[in-house]
Write a protein that holds these residues in place. Structure first.
Motif, PDB file in Angstrom:
ATOM      1  N   TRP A 178       2.345  -3.700 -18.556  1.00 30.46           N
ATOM      2  CA  TRP A 178       0.978  -4.161 -17.120  1.00 30.46           C
ATOM      3  C   TRP A 178       1.944  -3.322 -15.569  1.00 30.46           C
ATOM      4  O   TRP A 178       1.600  -2.799 -15.246  1.00 30.46           O
ATOM      5  N   ALA A 179       2.507  -4.638 -15.643  1.00 24.62           N
ATOM      6  CA  ALA A 179       3.338  -4.624 -14.612  1.00 24.62           C
ATOM      7  C   ALA A 179       3.639  -3.500 -13.879  1.00 24.62           C
ATOM      8  O   ALA A 179       3.482  -3.198 -12.429  1.00 24.62           O
ATOM      9  N   TYR A 180       5.016  -3.228 -14.077  1.00 24.57           N
ATOM     10  CA  TYR A 180       5.206  -2.007 -14.464  1.00 24.57           C
ATOM     11  C   TYR A 180       5.227  -0.511 -14.791  1.00 24.57           C
ATOM     12  O   TYR A 180       6.220   0.545 -14.987  1.00 24.57           O
ATOM     13  N   ALA A 181       4.232  -0.556 -15.993  1.00 26.72           N
ATOM     14  CA  ALA A 181       3.818   0.618 -17.024  1.00 26.72           C
ATOM     15  C   ALA A 181       4.131   2.000 -15.881  1.00 26.72           C
ATOM     16  O   ALA A 181       4.321   3.188 -16.897  1.00 26.72           O
ATOM     17  N   ARG A 182       3.071   1.518 -14.999  1.00 27.25           N
ATOM     18  CA  ARG A 182       2.697   3.169 -14.166  1.00 27.25           C
ATOM     19  C   ARG A 182       3.048   2.936 -13.052  1.00 27.25           C
ATOM     20  O   ARG A 182       2.986   1.603 -12.447  1.00 27.25           O
ATOM     21  N   TYR A 183       2.575   4.061 -12.106  1.00 28.23           N
ATOM     22  CA  TYR A 183       2.485   3.632 -10.089  1.00 28.23           C
ATOM     23  C   TYR A 183       1.164   3.722 -10.481  1.00 28.23           C
ATOM     24  O   TYR A 183      -0.450   3.794 -11.094  1.00 28.23           O
ATOM     25  N   TYR A 184       0.982   2.439  -9.592  1.00 24.70           N
ATOM     26  CA  TYR A 184       0.069   1.887  -8.637  1.00 24.70           C
ATOM     27  C   TYR A 184       0.341   1.952  -7.351  1.00 24.70           C
ATOM     28  O   TYR A 184       1.345   1.428  -6.721  1.00 24.70           O
ATOM     29  N   PRO A 185      -0.730   2.630  -7.149  1.00 32.61           N
ATOM     30  CA  PRO A 185      -0.437   2.287  -4.985  1.00 32.61           C
ATOM     31  C   PRO A 185      -1.113   1.273  -4.247  1.00 32.61           C
ATOM     32  O   PRO A 185      -0.795   1.659  -3.232  1.00 32.61           O
ATOM     33  N   THR A 186      -1.915   0.347  -4.912  1.00 34.50           N
ATOM     34  CA  THR A 186      -2.029  -0.816  -4.327  1.00 34.50           C
ATOM     35  C   THR A 186      -1.730  -1.582  -5.085  1.00 34.50           C
ATOM     36  O   THR A 186      -2.021  -1.544  -6.421  1.00 34.50           O
ATOM     37  N   GLU A 187      -1.673  -3.298  -4.860  1.00 36.07           N
ATOM     38  CA  GLU A 187      -1.845  -3.942  -5.542  1.00 36.07           C
ATOM     39  C   GLU A 187      -3.002  -4.675  -6.309  1.00 36.07           C
ATOM     40  O   GLU A 187      -2.624  -4.705  -7.447  1.00 36.07           O
ATOM     41  N   THR A 188      -3.654  -3.996  -5.448  1.00 37.58           N
ATOM     42  CA  THR A 188      -5.310  -4.151  -6.321  1.00 37.58           C
ATOM     43  C   THR A 188      -5.416  -3.014  -7.348  1.00 37.58           C
ATOM     44  O   THR A 188      -6.018  -4.071  -7.708  1.00 37.58           O
ATOM     45  N   ASP A 242       0.731  -0.973   0.078  1.00 34.47           N
ATOM     46  CA  ASP A 242      -0.157  -0.567  -0.183  1.00 34.47           C
ATOM     47  C   ASP A 242       1.023   1.331   0.013  1.00 34.47           C
ATOM     48  O   ASP A 242       2.015   1.120   1.074  1.00 34.47           O
ATOM     49  N   GLY A 243       0.431   2.595  -1.137  1.00 27.93           N
ATOM     50  CA  GLY A 243       1.535   3.444  -0.787  1.00 27.93           C
ATOM     51  C   GLY A 243       2.113   3.379  -1.830  1.00 27.93           C
ATOM     52  O   GLY A 243       3.515   4.353  -3.003  1.00 27.93           O
ATOM     53  N   GLY A 244       2.615   2.326  -2.158  1.00 28.48           N
ATOM     54  CA  GLY A 244       3.693   1.793  -3.979  1.00 28.48           C
ATOM     55  C   GLY A 244       4.464   1.247  -3.787  1.00 28.48           C
ATOM     56  O   GLY A 244       5.175   1.115  -2.801  1.00 28.48           O
ATOM     57  N   GLY A 245       4.975   0.953  -5.081  1.00 23.70           N
ATOM     58  CA  GLY A 245       6.270   0.081  -4.534  1.00 23.70           C
ATOM     59  C   GLY A 245       7.478   0.821  -5.333  1.00 23.70           C
ATOM     60  O   GLY A 245       7.575   1.773  -5.332  1.00 23.70           O
ATOM     61  N   HIS A 246       8.657  -0.012  -4.673  1.00 25.53           N
ATOM     62  CA  HIS A 246       9.955   1.077  -5.048  1.00 25.53           C
ATOM     63  C   HIS A 246      10.006   1.177  -6.238  1.00 25.53           C
ATOM     64  O   HIS A 246      11.273   1.843  -5.924  1.00 25.53           O
ATOM     65  N   GLY A 261       9.455   2.228   0.115  1.00 24.65           N
ATOM     66  CA  GLY A 261       9.064   1.597  -0.274  1.00 24.65           C
ATOM     67  C   GLY A 261       9.012   0.341   0.804  1.00 24.65           C
ATOM     68  O   GLY A 261       8.168   0.039   1.487  1.00 24.65           O
ATOM     69  N   ALA A 262       9.672   0.964   1.301  1.00 25.77           N
ATOM     70  CA  ALA A 262      10.015  -0.545   2.515  1.00 25.77           C
ATOM     71  C   ALA A 262       9.036   0.106   3.987  1.00 25.77           C
ATOM     72  O   ALA A 262       8.400  -0.605   4.231  1.00 25.77           O
ATOM     73  N   ARG A 263       9.407   1.399   3.392  1.00 28.70           N
ATOM     74  CA  ARG A 263       8.054   2.401   4.666  1.00 28.70           C
ATOM     75  C   ARG A 263       7.035   1.604   4.382  1.00 28.70           C
ATOM     76  O   ARG A 263       6.519   1.524   5.086  1.00 28.70           O
ATOM     77  N   ASN A 264       6.472   1.782   3.252  1.00 29.86           N
ATOM     78  CA  ASN A 264       5.252   1.214   2.691  1.00 29.86           C
ATOM     79  C   ASN A 264       5.230  -0.256   3.222  1.00 29.86           C
ATOM     80  O   ASN A 264       3.675  -0.329   3.396  1.00 29.86           O
ATOM     81  N   LYS A 265       5.648  -1.031   2.709  1.00 26.17           N
ATOM     82  CA  LYS A 265       5.975  -2.717   3.434  1.00 26.17           C
ATOM     83  C   LYS A 265       5.454  -2.806   4.987  1.00 26.17           C
ATOM     84  O   LYS A 265       4.462  -3.117   5.023  1.00 26.17           O
ATOM     85  N   ARG A 266       6.432  -1.368   6.350  1.00 26.11           N
ATOM     86  CA  ARG A 266       5.666  -1.906   7.563  1.00 26.11           C
ATOM     87  C   ARG A 266       4.467  -1.396   7.092  1.00 26.11           C
ATOM     88  O   ARG A 266       3.870  -1.553   8.350  1.00 26.11           O
ATOM     89  N   THR A 267       4.361  -0.805   6.671  1.00 28.38           N
ATOM     90  CA  THR A 267       2.997  -0.243   7.183  1.00 28.38           C
ATOM     91  C   THR A 267       1.301  -0.994   6.093  1.00 28.38           C
ATOM     92  O   THR A 267       0.549  -0.732   7.009  1.00 28.38           O
ATOM     93  N   THR A 268       2.000  -1.806   6.135  1.00 24.21           N
ATOM     94  CA  THR A 268       1.044  -2.113   5.019  1.00 24.21           C
ATOM     95  C   THR A 268       0.314  -3.535   6.111  1.00 24.21           C
ATOM     96  O   THR A 268       1.030  -4.308   6.352  1.00 24.21           O
TER      97      THR A 268
END
Length: 298
Positions: A249-259, A118-122, A130-137
């Motif tokens: 698709w997978a890395y084409a743009r910023y995705y805020p979540t995996e969903t 949640d918040g986007g990948g690295h 990205g590491a902070r987003n992992k901790r808060t997901t």
């Protein structure tokens, strides 16, 4: 009268006197002798370095003491100037194949992508964020080092050899139940598009070697085939599709979540099948190769 040089008029006159009307046909301007042409032993050395070491014109020229333009001319003449025409493993010219009609052969495989916190990948927010987003997901499992793990998305892909029409599903693993379920739904999906699947090509993964998978192929009336071990080039069409999938698709743009990324997959697949030009189909989308199927317009 014809505004040409005297030597030109003399040449044509002599040719007519000796050969008649047959001598009036256009001829190649290539000289009969080329004393400055690269000797054959040197040509063989250039070709050997290209095939065995995948070297470019500049590197080959440095080893043999030649001009890079000379090496490039030899590579063009031998039709090995473009690396995509050479097999990466054997160094031999590529032998491309294409089945004659849709459904004659489909390729199946699995590719993996790391899930997005949640918040986007690295890749888009940087490694620290990205590491902070992992901790808060919430609800992420922890590894042995107590760091959160986002997990892996297993993308089961199917592509038709002739038309390049593609089908894909995301699952939590690549085991036999998921592989057989994807095959069943893919065959039904192709049938909706008027394509009868005859053969299926896979790698030597455990799911595709299982009795359940072979039994499913028999039930569906499909002949299962597997690639030679350690030879992914045989299944190269779907491997190239995975690269397109990652870039488009997978890395084409910023995705805020995996969903959000998973929700974008059906739309991208529709774009790929119906609108994206494909070089192997003459710059047309894959769906255009299905328009002339028997009974398609009835």
């Amino acid at each position: 009268m014809f505004m040409v040089a005297v030597t030109t008029a003399r040449k044509w006159a002599e040719r007519y006197r000796t050969e008649g009307e047959a001598g009036m046909a256009d001829r190649s301007s290539r000289p009969h002798h080329s004393p400055a042409r690269t000797p054959e032993p040197l040509v063989r050395q250039i070709v050997r370095l290209r095939w065995r070491h995948r070297l470019g014109p500049v590197q080959i020229a440095g080893r043999l003491g030649l001009a890079a333009s000379t090496v490039h001319a030899v590579l063009v003449r031998c039709r090995i100037n473009r690396p995509r025409r050479i097999d990466r493993v054997t160094g031999e010219p590529l032998r491309r194949y294409e089945h004659p009609h849709p459904g004659s052969l489909i390729h199946v495989d699995v590719t993996t992508f790391g899930n997005i916190p949640d918040g986007g990948g690295h890749r888009y927010v940087g490694r620290q964020q990205g590491a902070r987003n992992k901790r808060t997901t919430p609800n992420l499992p922890r590894g042995n080092d107590y760091k959160p793990r986002t997990g892996t998305a297993f993308l089961h892909t199917v592509i038709d050899d002739h038309s390049r029409l593609a089908y894909a599903e995301i699952h939590a693993d690549e085991k036999t139940p998921a592989a057989t379920a994807v095959l069943r739904r893919a065959v039904a999906w192709f049938a909706e598009h008027g394509v009868h699947v005859e053969r299926v090509l896979s790698d030597n993964g455990s799911a595709y070697r299982s009795h359940t998978y072979r039994g499913t192929c028999t039930e569906l009336g499909i002949t299962p085939k597997r690639t030679r071990p350690y030879r992914p080039q045989t299944n190269g069409k779907i491997e190239r599709f995975h690269r397109t999938l990652a870039e488009g698709w997978a890395y084409a743009r910023y995705y805020p979540t995996e969903t959000a990324r998973r929700a974008a997959l059906p739309g991208w697949l529709h774009f790929y099948n119906h609108h994206r030009p494909h070089s192997s189909t003459g710059g047309q989308p894959p769906i255009t190769r299905l328009t002339n199927l028997p009974g398609h317009h009835t």
